[in-house]
Motif scaffolding. Structure first.
Motif, PDB file in Angstrom:
ATOM      1  N   PHE A 158      21.373  39.939  45.420  1.00 15.40           N
ATOM      2  CA  PHE A 158      21.905  40.564  46.328  1.00 15.40           C
ATOM      3  C   PHE A 158      23.318  41.011  46.226  1.00 15.40           C
ATOM      4  N   HIS A 159      24.039  40.252  45.740  1.00 15.47           N
ATOM      5  CA  HIS A 159      25.556  40.544  45.476  1.00 15.47           C
ATOM      6  C   HIS A 159      25.768  41.812  44.384  1.00 15.47           C
ATOM      7  N   ASP A 160      24.869  41.990  43.859  1.00 14.26           N
ATOM      8  CA  ASP A 160      24.869  42.998  42.603  1.00 14.26           C
ATOM      9  C   ASP A 160      24.656  44.247  43.561  1.00 14.26           C
ATOM     10  N   CYS A 161      23.412  44.361  44.284  1.00 12.65           N
ATOM     11  CA  CYS A 161      22.911  45.470  44.951  1.00 12.65           C
ATOM     12  C   CYS A 161      23.891  45.821  45.956  1.00 12.65           C
ATOM     13  N   PHE A 162      24.432  45.159  46.556  1.00 12.64           N
ATOM     14  CA  PHE A 162      25.556  45.495  47.592  1.00 12.64           C
ATOM     15  C   PHE A 162      26.782  46.198  47.130  1.00 12.64           C
ATOM     16  N   VAL A 163      26.929  46.457  45.889  1.00  6.51           N
ATOM     17  CA  VAL A 163      28.239  46.986  45.106  1.00  6.51           C
ATOM     18  C   VAL A 163      27.658  47.932  44.064  1.00  6.51           C
ATOM     19  N   GLN A 164      27.839  49.131  44.439  1.00  5.68           N
ATOM     20  CA  GLN A 164      27.671  50.225  43.524  1.00  5.68           C
ATOM     21  C   GLN A 164      26.212  50.226  43.259  1.00  5.68           C
ATOM     22  N   GLY A 165      25.030  49.661  44.213  1.00  2.00           N
ATOM     23  CA  GLY A 165      23.899  49.561  43.938  1.00  2.00           C
ATOM     24  C   GLY A 165      23.433  48.543  42.883  1.00  2.00           C
ATOM     25  N   CYS A 166      22.053  48.394  42.800  1.00  2.00           N
ATOM     26  CA  CYS A 166      21.515  47.633  41.939  1.00  2.00           C
ATOM     27  C   CYS A 166      21.509  47.958  40.386  1.00  2.00           C
ATOM     28  N   ASP A 167      22.902  47.495  39.823  1.00  2.00           N
ATOM     29  CA  ASP A 167      23.184  48.104  38.431  1.00  2.00           C
ATOM     30  C   ASP A 167      23.598  47.068  37.312  1.00  2.00           C
ATOM     31  N   GLY A 168      23.459  45.949  37.691  1.00  2.00           N
ATOM     32  CA  GLY A 168      24.062  44.670  37.022  1.00  2.00           C
ATOM     33  C   GLY A 168      25.369  44.524  36.856  1.00  2.00           C
ATOM     34  N   SER A 169      26.061  45.203  37.625  1.00  2.00           N
ATOM     35  CA  SER A 169      27.668  45.315  37.571  1.00  2.00           C
ATOM     36  C   SER A 169      28.316  43.962  38.024  1.00  2.00           C
ATOM     37  N   ILE A 170      27.656  43.087  38.477  1.00  2.00           N
ATOM     38  CA  ILE A 170      28.140  41.686  39.052  1.00  2.00           C
ATOM     39  C   ILE A 170      28.209  40.819  37.558  1.00  2.00           C
ATOM     40  N   LEU A 171      27.416  41.062  36.573  1.00  2.00           N
ATOM     41  CA  LEU A 171      27.367  40.505  35.272  1.00  2.00           C
ATOM     42  C   LEU A 171      28.531  40.630  34.529  1.00  2.00           C
ATOM     43  N   SER A 172      29.119  41.702  34.548  1.00  2.00           N
ATOM     44  CA  SER A 172      30.426  42.155  33.535  1.00  2.00           C
ATOM     45  C   SER A 172      31.575  41.307  33.829  1.00  2.00           C
ATOM     46  N   ASP A 173      32.076  40.855  32.745  1.00  2.88           N
ATOM     47  CA  ASP A 173      33.177  40.010  32.448  1.00  2.88           C
ATOM     48  C   ASP A 173      34.300  41.015  32.386  1.00  2.88           C
ATOM     49  N   ASN A 174      35.684  40.691  32.863  1.00  4.43           N
ATOM     50  CA  ASN A 174      36.882  41.357  32.628  1.00  4.43           C
ATOM     51  C   ASN A 174      36.921  42.155  31.231  1.00  4.43           C
ATOM     52  N   SER A 175      37.442  43.268  31.175  1.00  7.64           N
ATOM     53  CA  SER A 175      37.518  43.985  29.848  1.00  7.64           C
ATOM     54  C   SER A 175      38.853  44.831  29.967  1.00  7.64           C
ATOM     55  N   ALA A 176      38.997  45.754  29.040  1.00  3.97           N
ATOM     56  CA  ALA A 176      40.012  46.635  29.283  1.00  3.97           C
ATOM     57  C   ALA A 176      39.704  47.611  30.280  1.00  3.97           C
ATOM     58  N   SER A 177      38.501  47.846  30.564  1.00  4.87           N
ATOM     59  CA  SER A 177      37.986  48.954  31.203  1.00  4.87           C
ATOM     60  C   SER A 177      37.303  48.514  32.692  1.00  4.87           C
ATOM     61  N   ILE A 178      37.459  46.965  32.726  1.00  7.46           N
ATOM     62  CA  ILE A 178      36.386  46.486  33.872  1.00  7.46           C
ATOM     63  C   ILE A 178      37.316  45.337  34.629  1.00  7.46           C
ATOM     64  N   GLN A 179      37.523  45.355  35.818  1.00  5.57           N
ATOM     65  CA  GLN A 179      37.895  44.321  36.666  1.00  5.57           C
ATOM     66  C   GLN A 179      36.631  43.592  37.365  1.00  5.57           C
ATOM     67  N   SER A 180      36.323  42.317  36.887  1.00  3.35           N
ATOM     68  CA  SER A 180      35.178  41.722  37.080  1.00  3.35           C
ATOM     69  C   SER A 180      34.980  41.445  38.623  1.00  3.35           C
ATOM     70  N   GLU A 181      33.601  41.823  38.988  1.00  6.70           N
ATOM     71  CA  GLU A 181      33.314  41.501  40.283  1.00  6.70           C
ATOM     72  C   GLU A 181      33.185  40.067  40.439  1.00  6.70           C
ATOM     73  N   LYS A 182      33.192  39.003  39.593  1.00  2.17           N
ATOM     74  CA  LYS A 182      32.957  37.940  39.517  1.00  2.17           C
ATOM     75  C   LYS A 182      34.033  37.231  40.210  1.00  2.17           C
ATOM     76  N   ASP A 183      35.384  38.030  40.016  1.00  2.26           N
ATOM     77  CA  ASP A 183      36.607  37.374  40.473  1.00  2.26           C
ATOM     78  C   ASP A 183      36.693  38.029  41.944  1.00  2.26           C
ATOM     79  N   ALA A 184      35.734  38.745  42.486  1.00  2.00           N
ATOM     80  CA  ALA A 184      36.093  38.989  44.067  1.00  2.00           C
ATOM     81  C   ALA A 184      36.026  37.913  44.701  1.00  2.00           C
ATOM     82  N   ALA A 185      36.381  37.874  46.038  1.00  2.00           N
ATOM     83  CA  ALA A 185      36.559  36.688  46.856  1.00  2.00           C
ATOM     84  C   ALA A 185      34.966  36.110  47.065  1.00  2.00           C
ATOM     85  N   PRO A 186      34.030  37.074  47.520  1.00  2.00           N
ATOM     86  CA  PRO A 186      32.651  36.490  47.951  1.00  2.00           C
ATOM     87  C   PRO A 186      32.124  35.726  46.559  1.00  2.00           C
TER      88      PRO A 186
END
Length: 329
Positions: free
Chosen positions: A65-93
């Motif tokens: 559910f939380h994956d699909c509501f952000v950028q669509g159902c693309d697995g983005s919620i699973l990504s850790d922080n990196s040089a190019s990514i601010q992880s969605e895991k650290d978002a308030a929800p």
């Protein structure tokens, strides 16, 4: 010239059909030849996890559910922080509440051992959600597959797009509308709160000083209120968890809706489906409460609808070998 025109027309048609195939056309047999055991592998890992964690099924549904509501159902919620990514895991929800990432990693490992480089992490979330609901006694459905994984994430999007337990029905309805989901989808998907747990911090606003009134939420059943105040004392530990469904905590059924009718919804966002005066959601709650089969069929369709939110397909995105990071990072 006529024959030449026919050849050109055929080529144009072929290119057009290829374009269709690479543009959001998910199907239930996507892995039939490349990874035919995908569903049983996913289900097996979840069954093992359930032996030590009764919450994991609900947690996996929430990840999808939380994956699909952000950028669509693309697995983005699973990504850790990196040089190019601010992880969605650290978002308030998600921070300190989204869970099940280790089980997703275990599923990915099992699939890589069986059919390496084939199944996307976004599809794993979709398959895991269906398996989790089914294993808890809920409906089954044919999961549409063929999503690919994003190489980006949006922490800002997670902070603004995911519905909050503190929001009004109007605001939540808008968030569903923004991703192409209907009011029926909203009520049906909220029914996922028929299993799982929630932390005190997600509903303690209802127990003591609701909306600055100095009193509890008047839509909260007084007996249930007293129980929740014992579990979540004022200024207590906000990370303590309690059952979302006070009747059948680990079973996927339609009791969630009868709970709402009795003012026993745990979250503000739950109870507002039934207690918001004049809301179109009330009749849907009544319908789902009176017929579990009606709820189940609507829930299955709404999960398919949600899974269709802006998937990456064709040559877009990638198939991650590790769900926590973009390939090559």
């Amino acid at each position: 010239m006529e024959g030449g025109n026919k050849i050109i027309a055929a080529l144009v048609l072929g290119i057009w059909l290829m374009g269709l195939g690479s543009n959001a056309q998910l199907n239930s047999t996507f892995y039939a030849s490349t990874c035919p055991n995908v569903s049983s592998i996913v289900s097996g890992v979840i069954q093992t996890a359930l032996q030590s964690d009764a919450r994991i099924g609900a947690s996996l549904v929430r990840l999808h559910f939380h994956d699909c509501f952000v950028q669509g159902c693309d697995g983005s919620i699973l990504s850790d922080n990196s040089a190019s990514i601010q992880s969605e895991k650290d978002a308030a929800p998600n921070t300190n509440s989204a869970r099940g990432f280790d089980v997703v990693d275990n599923i990915k490992t099992a699939l890589e051992n069986s059919c390496p480089g084939v199944v996307s992490c976004a599809d794993i979330l979709a398959i895991a959600a269906e398996a989790s609901v089914s294993l808890a006694g809920g409906p089954t459905w044919s999961v549409l597959l063929g999503r690919r994984d994003s190489t980006t994430a949006s922490q800002a999007g997670a902070n603004t797009s995911i519905p909050s337990p503190f929001e009004t029905l109007s605001n939540i309805t808008t968030k569903f509308t923004n991703v192409g989901l209907s009011t029926t989808d909203l009520v049906a998907l909220s029914g996922a709160h028929t299993f799982g747990r929630a932390q005190c911090r997600t509903f303690s606003n209802r127990l003591y000083n609701f909306s600055g009134t100095g009193s509890p939420d008047p839509t909260l059943n007084s007996t249930y209120l007293a129980t929740l105040q014992q579990t979540c004392p004022q200024n207590g530990n906000g990370s303590i968890v309690t059952n979302l469904d006070l009747t059948t905590a680990d079973t996927f059924d339609n009791n969630y809706y009868s709970n709402l009718q009795n003012n026993n919804g745990l979250l503000q966002s739950d109870q507002e489906l039934f207690s918001t005066s004049g809301a179109s959601t009330i009749s849907i709650v009544n319908s789902f409460s009176s017929s579990q089969s009606t709820f189940f069929s609507n829930f299955a369709q709404s999960m398919i609808n949600m899974g269709n939110i802006s998937p990456l397909t064709g040559s877009s995105g990638e198939i991650r070998t590790d769900c926590k990071k973009v390939n090559g990072s």
